[in-house]
Design a protein around this motif. Sequence first.
Motif, PDB file in Angstrom:
ATOM      1  N   SER A 182       0.608  -1.391   0.447  1.00  0.00           N
ATOM      2  CA  SER A 182      -0.247  -0.350  -0.144  1.00  0.00           C
ATOM      3  C   SER A 182       0.814   1.376  -0.006  1.00  0.00           C
ATOM      4  O   SER A 182       0.479   2.275  -1.043  1.00  0.00           O
ATOM      5  N   GLY A 183       2.062   1.663   0.544  1.00  0.00           N
ATOM      6  CA  GLY A 183       2.720   2.567   0.702  1.00  0.00           C
ATOM      7  C   GLY A 183       3.516   3.040  -0.329  1.00  0.00           C
ATOM      8  O   GLY A 183       3.874   3.894  -0.838  1.00  0.00           O
ATOM      9  N   HIS A 184       3.730   1.338  -0.778  1.00  0.00           N
ATOM     10  CA  HIS A 184       4.687   1.398  -2.298  1.00  0.00           C
ATOM     11  C   HIS A 184       3.154   2.245  -3.189  1.00  0.00           C
ATOM     12  O   HIS A 184       3.615   2.685  -4.512  1.00  0.00           O
ATOM     13  N   ASN A 185       2.673   1.543  -3.654  1.00  0.00           N
ATOM     14  CA  ASN A 185       1.689   1.986  -4.514  1.00  0.00           C
ATOM     15  C   ASN A 185       0.946   3.589  -4.164  1.00  0.00           C
ATOM     16  O   ASN A 185       0.712   3.918  -5.281  1.00  0.00           O
ATOM     17  N   TYR A 186       0.864   3.725  -2.946  1.00  0.00           N
ATOM     18  CA  TYR A 186       0.151   4.985  -2.879  1.00  0.00           C
ATOM     19  C   TYR A 186       1.238   5.499  -1.517  1.00  0.00           C
ATOM     20  O   TYR A 186       0.155   5.672  -0.374  1.00  0.00           O
ATOM     21  N   SER A 187       1.867   6.305  -2.259  1.00  0.00           N
ATOM     22  CA  SER A 187       3.767   7.007  -1.425  1.00  0.00           C
ATOM     23  C   SER A 187       2.692   8.015  -0.387  1.00  0.00           C
ATOM     24  O   SER A 187       2.430   9.177  -1.296  1.00  0.00           O
ATOM     25  N   LEU A 188       3.211   8.770   0.723  1.00  0.00           N
ATOM     26  CA  LEU A 188       2.155   9.961   1.451  1.00  0.00           C
ATOM     27  C   LEU A 188       3.523  10.950   0.352  1.00  0.00           C
ATOM     28  O   LEU A 188       3.493  11.493   0.422  1.00  0.00           O
TER      29      LEU A 188
END
Length: 119
Positions: A13-19
Amino acid sequence: HTALLYAGAGAISGHNYSLWHKGWGGKGVAVTCTWLILYLPVTGALCCLAGGLAVLGLGYLPLGAVLIPTLAVPIAWVQYGPESGIILLLAAAMMFWRHKNGLHRIFLGQEKQFFRPKS
């Protein structure tokens, strides 16, 4: 096993939708493959191999990217129960969403094929 399930889901999730990049990131294929191999060692590796063979055989990268987590969903569901199956289903849905444009171009016959001779 539950910690690995949720840590991997968080990683993709973090890789796909990085903050850091305002919700934009990579498409997470490498992270998803790594997670599947750690979570389902033998079957995860086989799913990654099947996705790779699909790319080599058909030449479409988005198809392999979506196939890898999709193949793992029923295996995770049977091996570790519904919680695992649902999390992997969400991961497959995320991969589908990230590659929807490429899949649409495949359907239209406009997607570039890799590993194919130029005609």
